[in-house]
Design an enzyme around this catalytic site. Structure first.
Site, PDB file in Angstrom:
ATOM      1  N   ASP A   1       5.069   0.272   4.353  1.00 35.28           N
ATOM      2  CA  ASP A   1       3.991  -0.425   5.063  1.00 35.28           C
ATOM      3  C   ASP A   1       4.238  -0.438   6.582  1.00 35.28           C
ATOM      4  O   ASP A   1       5.323  -0.815   7.039  1.00 35.28           O
ATOM      5  CB  ASP A   1       3.890  -1.869   4.534  1.00 35.28           C
ATOM      6  CG  ASP A   1       2.595  -2.546   4.958  1.00 35.28           C
ATOM      7  OD1 ASP A   1       2.356  -2.645   6.184  1.00 35.28           O
ATOM      8  OD2 ASP A   1       1.832  -2.970   4.085  1.00 35.28           O
TER       9      ASP A   1
ATOM     10  N   CYS B   1       9.697  -1.458   2.630  1.00 37.01           N
ATOM     11  CA  CYS B   1       8.433  -0.850   2.230  1.00 37.01           C
ATOM     12  C   CYS B   1       7.950   0.094   3.335  1.00 37.01           C
ATOM     13  O   CYS B   1       8.217  -0.117   4.513  1.00 37.01           O
ATOM     14  CB  CYS B   1       7.383  -1.934   1.974  1.00 37.01           C
ATOM     15  SG  CYS B   1       5.816  -1.256   1.349  1.00 37.01           S
TER      16      CYS B   1
ATOM     17  N   CYS C   1       1.945  -6.951  -0.049  1.00 36.34           N
ATOM     18  CA  CYS C   1       2.364  -5.565  -0.316  1.00 36.34           C
ATOM     19  C   CYS C   1       1.335  -4.859  -1.214  1.00 36.34           C
ATOM     20  O   CYS C   1       1.103  -5.271  -2.353  1.00 36.34           O
ATOM     21  CB  CYS C   1       3.739  -5.544  -0.976  1.00 36.34           C
ATOM     22  SG  CYS C   1       4.374  -3.867  -1.240  1.00 36.34           S
TER      23      CYS C   1
ATOM     24  N   ARG D   1       3.380  -2.322   8.796  1.00 33.11           N
ATOM     25  CA  ARG D   1       3.502  -3.628   9.457  1.00 33.11           C
ATOM     26  C   ARG D   1       4.901  -4.226   9.363  1.00 33.11           C
ATOM     27  O   ARG D   1       5.124  -5.362   9.797  1.00 33.11           O
ATOM     28  CB  ARG D   1       2.478  -4.596   8.845  1.00 33.11           C
ATOM     29  CG  ARG D   1       1.037  -4.135   9.028  1.00 33.11           C
ATOM     30  CD  ARG D   1       0.095  -4.910   8.137  1.00 33.11           C
ATOM     31  NE  ARG D   1       0.392  -4.686   6.720  1.00 33.11           N
ATOM     32  CZ  ARG D   1      -0.243  -5.296   5.717  1.00 33.11           C
ATOM     33  NH1 ARG D   1      -1.181  -6.183   5.984  1.00 33.11           N
ATOM     34  NH2 ARG D   1       0.069  -5.021   4.466  1.00 33.11           N
TER      35      ARG D   1
ATOM     36  N   HIS E   1       7.688  -7.605   1.300  1.00 30.39           N
ATOM     37  CA  HIS E   1       6.787  -8.362   2.192  1.00 30.39           C
ATOM     38  C   HIS E   1       5.568  -8.842   1.413  1.00 30.39           C
ATOM     39  O   HIS E   1       5.079  -8.146   0.519  1.00 30.39           O
ATOM     40  CB  HIS E   1       6.358  -7.496   3.375  1.00 30.39           C
ATOM     41  CG  HIS E   1       5.507  -6.317   2.991  1.00 30.39           C
ATOM     42  ND1 HIS E   1       4.136  -6.295   3.153  1.00 30.39           N
ATOM     43  CD2 HIS E   1       5.837  -5.132   2.418  1.00 30.39           C
ATOM     44  CE1 HIS E   1       3.674  -5.139   2.718  1.00 30.39           C
ATOM     45  NE2 HIS E   1       4.673  -4.415   2.264  1.00 30.39           N
TER      46      HIS E   1
HETATM   47 CO    CO Z   1       4.456  -2.946   0.851  1.00 30.39          CO
END
Ligand code: CO
Length: 213
Positions: free
Chosen positions: A48, A46, A105, A50, A102
């Protein structure tokens, strides 16, 4: 200096520090890094911020070839993903492809809702399909967070299946060893959870998705 400028400069300063640190540990670090790459892994994760692949796996530059998009999707018309996949499999000969989702998400959570988000609707539609195909299982989970967590897992499993449906992966299976894996990064503990998504041969696929020799 303005906050905007500061937040930008922070990265360049960070790079200087990183270069110094690397050279202190190994003066030849960048000479070696610039020679080329032969990563064993393709990571589809992803976007993302993190979930940084190298950091969460304790690996280094040169070890993981990476493709990231919203909600770690394998969409069969996505020329970007397919180009990365083809290069990773046919040229780099990666041994493992890891789809890593994750918990928490944002893309998955957005797909569970009915809000109209414009263009991104079309991307999230692929996750809505996963919801639809697993409707009864998901509807039986009353806790919203648990339902979202399960959807993250189901979505990873579906994307691993989507990889197996590509001719790129199927051709590779005929020539050399390649394993597909589904992972979830638990953002609340930092731990990686291995899902039962191990595909390593074409026999695991429904016949309609198998390309003829
Ligand atoms: Co995500």
């Amino acid at each position: 200096m303005s906050n905007l400028r500061n937040s930008y400069e922070k990265l360049l300063k960070g790079n200087q520090n990183w270069v110094e640190k690397k050279l202190k540990l190994n003066p030849k670090y960048f000479d070696e890094l610039s020679k080329g790459q032969s990563p064993d892994y393709l990571w589809i994760g992803c976007s993302d911020s993190r979930v940084p692949d190298n950091e969460v796996t304790g690996s280094n530059p040169g070890e993981i070839f990476v493709h990231r998009n919203i909600a770690n999707m394998v969409v069969h018309t996505d020329i970007n993903m397919l180009s990365v996949l083809q290069y990773a499999v046919e040229v780099l000969h990666v041994k493992h492809i890891i789809v890593c989702g994750h918990y928490g998400c944002g893309g998955v959570v957005a797909a569970m809702q009915r809000s109209d988000n414009g263009l991104v609707n079309n991307w999230l539609r692929n996750i809505k399909d996963v919801i639809y195909w697993n409707k009864s299982e998901l509807e039986n989970i009353s806790d919203v967070q648990q339902r979202a967590d399960r959807l993250v897992e189901l979505n990873v499993l579906q994307q691993v299946k989507n990889l197996a449906k590509t001719s790129i992966v199927q051709q590779a299976w005929k020539k050399h060893e390649l394993e597909l894996h589904g992972w979830v990064f638990d953002i609340r503990s930092g731990k990686i959870i291995e899902l039962d998504a191990k595909f390593d041969e074409i026999e695991d696929l429904d016949p309609i998705f198998k390309y003829a020799d």
